[in-house]
Scaffold this motif. Structure first.
Motif, PDB file in Angstrom:
ATOM      1  N   ARG A   1     -65.123  -2.081 -31.083  1.00 42.88           N
ATOM      2  CA  ARG A   1     -63.694  -2.350 -30.876  1.00 42.88           C
ATOM      3  C   ARG A   1     -62.876  -1.056 -30.897  1.00 42.88           C
ATOM      4  O   ARG A   1     -61.867  -0.948 -30.203  1.00 42.88           O
ATOM      5  CB  ARG A   1     -63.177  -3.304 -31.954  1.00 42.88           C
TER       6      ARG A   1
ATOM      7  N   ALA B   1     -70.486  -6.429 -38.772  1.00 43.87           N
ATOM      8  CA  ALA B   1     -69.049  -6.096 -38.818  1.00 43.87           C
ATOM      9  C   ALA B   1     -68.787  -4.616 -38.530  1.00 43.87           C
ATOM     10  O   ALA B   1     -67.835  -4.283 -37.832  1.00 43.87           O
ATOM     11  CB  ALA B   1     -68.460  -6.493 -40.168  1.00 43.87           C
ATOM     12  N   LYS B   2     -69.634  -3.728 -39.056  1.00 40.79           N
ATOM     13  CA  LYS B   2     -69.404  -2.293 -38.803  1.00 40.79           C
ATOM     14  C   LYS B   2     -69.671  -1.941 -37.343  1.00 40.79           C
ATOM     15  O   LYS B   2     -68.981  -1.118 -36.758  1.00 40.79           O
ATOM     16  CB  LYS B   2     -70.262  -1.436 -39.735  1.00 40.79           C
TER      17      LYS B   2
ATOM     18  N   ARG C   1     -69.282  -4.037 -34.864  1.00 38.71           N
ATOM     19  CA  ARG C   1     -68.130  -4.579 -34.126  1.00 38.71           C
ATOM     20  C   ARG C   1     -66.933  -3.623 -34.230  1.00 38.71           C
ATOM     21  O   ARG C   1     -66.220  -3.395 -33.263  1.00 38.71           O
ATOM     22  CB  ARG C   1     -67.755  -5.971 -34.654  1.00 38.71           C
ATOM     23  N   ALA C   2     -66.745  -3.071 -35.425  1.00 33.20           N
ATOM     24  CA  ALA C   2     -65.622  -2.136 -35.617  1.00 33.20           C
ATOM     25  C   ALA C   2     -65.797  -0.908 -34.727  1.00 33.20           C
ATOM     26  O   ALA C   2     -64.831  -0.415 -34.146  1.00 33.20           O
ATOM     27  CB  ALA C   2     -65.512  -1.735 -37.079  1.00 33.20           C
TER      28      ALA C   2
END
Lengths: 223, 223
Positions: A94, A87-88, A90-91
């Motif tokens: 993005r 998730a980090k 991906r952040a």
């Protein structure tokens, strides 16, 4: 799938790269922005925002907005992942993509250039300065996020291309067209070149598209 | 979590709504954009792009770019979902969000207004016309995507607020500040009002923030 696109549209460029990375066959339908064909009834019925690109899935679903399309392709289709697994990560990817797609690209689009010219009567040299200003500001900002960051690898994030590299490709192509030197942003230059060396990126290049003007056209890339 | 934000920043507004919807407690650190504090060394070290907001997680990870932060919060945190459960629904919501966050908001930010004023010598009435032009264009485009679409419900997509409503809230607050009438975009108005009726949205409103000028401040919303 059917991609409504324009050779010079950088948002279309993004979706072409993603489709190529995913190994998805698609038909390209040219919408000539120079002739404002995106405002024609046929296209406006598909995408009321009258912006490019639009991706029509085989079941007829119309997807718009390149960032949303990239996320959709990554979630719904097999093939190379466009985002990291955590998730980090991906952040971070993005955020890099949004820096370019939100904070830089919209300022240089034809509709904005038209407003500057027709409403604000900005002359050609000042318009060029506007384009170069926002393009350079973003190159510097992306360089600051990439240079020396532990997660930066051969590409923006690690050693495989992601959504961030897809967005960066269009931004750098635009900057180079504006005659901007990449010497001040060496990490951006290195990562961009790593992307463009891949057939999925090269085949998606604006000048490799069938609707690009013949005089500018590159030879098709063999993938 | 620590949110570096500014009361008037619409990208900060988005993240505040998302944190509230998720039920996440956070400390807000004001960065005064009017005094260009986002360019101060301390903040630039956190976010080299020198743009707001930045969300610092409890482990010190710095997240930037509101759209990327929203996706992170949705993936990593419990609480109300910010995106629908199906890939096509997510694509629709992300497209609505990107329309606003990419194609409208960046054109109206302080850095762009500064360039118009200082470099292009655009006077105040023409600058106001610029802001109203892009705000109105996007209201019309969003209305066209929402009105009569089967997936539009009480909110932009179904009957629960999503990332699209979060982005729409900021856009409409901005449009209203510019004196734009919502009568021509009734679906936008209805959906916006449904959002602002929720404590998570109301408490995130720019004028409900502790760093908003005292004279403009709303009473704190009890959540």
């Amino acid at each position: 799938m059917k991609l409504y696109s324009f050779w010079r549209s950088l948002a279309s460029f993004r979706v072409r790269i993603a489709l190529n990375l995913k190994g998805i066959a698609y038909e390209q339908v040219a919408v000539d922005v120079d002739r404002q064909q995106q405002r024609d009834e046929t296209y406006a019925a598909l995408n009321p925002q009258m912006a490019l690109p639009a991706l029509v899935l085989d079941d007829g679903t119309v997807l718009t907005q390149s960032l949303a399309i990239l996320d959709y392709l990554d979630e719904a289709c097999t093939g190379a992942a466009l985002l990291p697994g955590d998730a980090k990560g991906r952040a971070r990817v993005r955020a890099l993509a949004a820096m370019i797609a939100c904070d830089a690209h919209p300022l240089t689009t034809p509709r904005v250039q038209r407003y500057l010219t027709e409403v604000l009567h900005v002359d050609a040299p000042a318009r060029t300065a506007w384009l170069r200003h926002w393009a350079t500001e973003m190159l510097v900002a992306v360089e600051a996020q990439l240079a020396g960051h532990a997660a930066t690898g051969r590409f923006c994030h690690g050693d495989a291309p992601t959504t961030a590299d897809i967005c960066l490709a269009g931004h750098v192509v635009f900057a180079l067209n504006q005659g901007i030197d990449l010497a001040a942003t060496p990490t951006v230059q290195r990562v961009f070149e790593a992307g463009m060396a891949l057939p999925a990126f090269a085949a998606a290049h604006p000048l490799a598209q069938p609707d690009a003007p013949q005089a500018l056209r590159r030879k098709p890339v063999v993938t």
